[in-house]
Design a protein around this motif. Structure first.
Motif, PDB file in Angstrom:
ATOM      1  N   GLY A  42       0.817  -1.201   0.000  1.00  0.00           N
ATOM      2  CA  GLY A  42       0.000   0.000   0.000  1.00  0.00           C
ATOM      3  C   GLY A  42       0.853   1.253   0.000  1.00  0.00           C
ATOM      4  N   LEU A  43       0.196   2.395  -0.187  1.00  0.00           N
ATOM      5  CA  LEU A  43       0.918   3.666  -0.212  1.00  0.00           C
ATOM      6  C   LEU A  43       1.074   4.209   1.202  1.00  0.00           C
ATOM      7  CD1 LEU A  43      -0.272   3.346  -3.154  1.00  0.00           C
ATOM      8  CD2 LEU A  43      -0.154   5.837  -3.260  1.00  0.00           C
ATOM      9  N   VAL A  44       2.155   4.973   1.378  1.00  0.00           N
ATOM     10  CA  VAL A  44       2.413   5.612   2.669  1.00  0.00           C
ATOM     11  C   VAL A  44       2.546   7.107   2.442  1.00  0.00           C
ATOM     12  CG1 VAL A  44       4.042   5.812   4.576  1.00  0.00           C
ATOM     13  CG2 VAL A  44       3.556   3.568   3.589  1.00  0.00           C
TER      14      VAL A  44
ATOM     15  N   TYR B  35      -9.323   2.102  -4.814  1.00  0.00           N
ATOM     16  CA  TYR B  35      -8.532   2.452  -5.980  1.00  0.00           C
ATOM     17  C   TYR B  35      -8.129   1.177  -6.710  1.00  0.00           C
ATOM     18  CZ  TYR B  35      -7.951   7.173  -4.086  1.00  0.00           C
ATOM     19  OH  TYR B  35      -8.168   8.437  -3.610  1.00  0.00           O
ATOM     20  N   PHE B  88      -4.354  -4.610  -9.158  1.00  0.00           N
ATOM     21  CA  PHE B  88      -4.087  -4.529  -7.722  1.00  0.00           C
ATOM     22  C   PHE B  88      -5.077  -3.526  -7.146  1.00  0.00           C
ATOM     23  CE2 PHE B  88      -1.715  -5.372  -4.090  1.00  0.00           C
ATOM     24  CZ  PHE B  88      -1.107  -4.261  -3.523  1.00  0.00           C
ATOM     25  N   LEU B  90      -6.598  -1.312  -4.017  1.00  0.00           N
ATOM     26  CA  LEU B  90      -6.187  -0.703  -2.753  1.00  0.00           C
ATOM     27  C   LEU B  90      -7.352   0.012  -2.096  1.00  0.00           C
ATOM     28  CD1 LEU B  90      -2.801   0.670  -4.011  1.00  0.00           C
ATOM     29  CD2 LEU B  90      -3.054  -0.793  -2.014  1.00  0.00           C
ATOM     30  N   PHE B 103      -3.573   3.615   3.813  1.00  0.00           N
ATOM     31  CA  PHE B 103      -3.846   2.540   2.869  1.00  0.00           C
ATOM     32  C   PHE B 103      -3.729   1.165   3.512  1.00  0.00           C
ATOM     33  CE2 PHE B 103      -4.314   4.196  -1.406  1.00  0.00           C
ATOM     34  CZ  PHE B 103      -3.938   5.521  -1.230  1.00  0.00           C
ATOM     35  N   GLY B 104      -4.546   0.224   2.998  1.00  0.00           N
ATOM     36  CA  GLY B 104      -4.368  -1.178   3.299  1.00  0.00           C
ATOM     37  C   GLY B 104      -3.249  -1.737   2.446  1.00  0.00           C
TER      38      GLY B 104
END
Lengths: 110, 112
Positions: A42-44, B35, B88, B90, B103-104
């Motif tokens: 995931g994004l950070v 997303y 993918f 999210l 985010f997961g």
């Protein structure tokens, strides 16, 4: 549709060098954010700059924002191998919708 | 990724099948987002929800459906109408007084 376009798409530098990535967007914004994504994760969140700010710093990160040109840049100074990741800008015109750019893939070579 | 759980990590869909991706959060955040990310590309917004029982279409909602019956949960169904579902996915959340997204760890969906 993507709100932001990032440039370059990919960047490869030596450890210790600085990395600069740019983001252009299309509509007016309240703020612009930068995120980092390691492969398959995931994004950070890294840093947020508001529309009335021109520059912001956080550790080795420096972000600039030019609302007249609808563009932002992210500078990572003294890069490390651990900085290898994809970096995305994200814009928000209000509390609700957050849209992301296409991303820059950064490789830092030890 | 703490506080947001996406499951499963990998999911396979057969032709004509609907599949549901789970997103659960314990951050007490009001807003939740889905997303889609295609290989080497950016994130595209599918759906988002500000509060329970309310959600809005994002930029690529066709072939997807969501529900928001509980604050903690925002499941995404990929319907058979989505002809190219491999991507993918999210899930993200945002608190009422915060502007950044959390985010997961994502779900990789593939077609058999």
């Amino acid at each position: 549709s993507q709100q932001g376009e990032e440039d370059p798409q990919a960047l490869s530098i030596q450890e210790g060098e600085n990395a600069t990535m740019n983001c252009s967007y299309k509509t007016s914004i309240n703020n612009l954010q930068w995120y980092r994504q390691n492969s398959g994760r995931g994004l950070v969140h890294l840093i947020l700059i508001r529309s009335n700010e021109r520059e912001k710093h956080s550790g080795r990160l420096r972000v600039t924002l030019d609302t007249s040109k609808k563009s932002s840049s992210l500078l990572i100074t003294a890069s490390r191998a651990a900085d290898t990741a994809s970096y995305f800008c994200a814009t928000s015109g209000g509390y609700q919708k957050v849209t992301f750019g296409t991303g820059t893939k950064l490789q830092v070579i030890p | 990724d703490g506080g947001i759980t996406q499951s499963p990590k990998y999911l396979f869909r057969k032709e004509g099948q609907n599949v549901t991706l789970s997103c659960e959060q314990n951050l007490n955040h009001d807003a939740m987002y889905w997303y889609r990310q295609d290989p080497g590309q950016g994130l595209r917004l599918i759906y988002y929800s500000q509060i329970v029982n309310d959600f809005q279409k994002g930029d690529i909602a066709e072939g997807y459906s969501v529900s928001r019956e509980k604050k903690e949960s925002f499941p995404l169904t990929v319907t058979s109408a989505q002809k190219n579902p491999t991507a993918f996915y999210l899930c993200a959340t945002r608190g009422r007084s915060d502007e950044k997204l959390f985010f997961g760890s994502g779900t990789q969906l593939s077609v058999l």
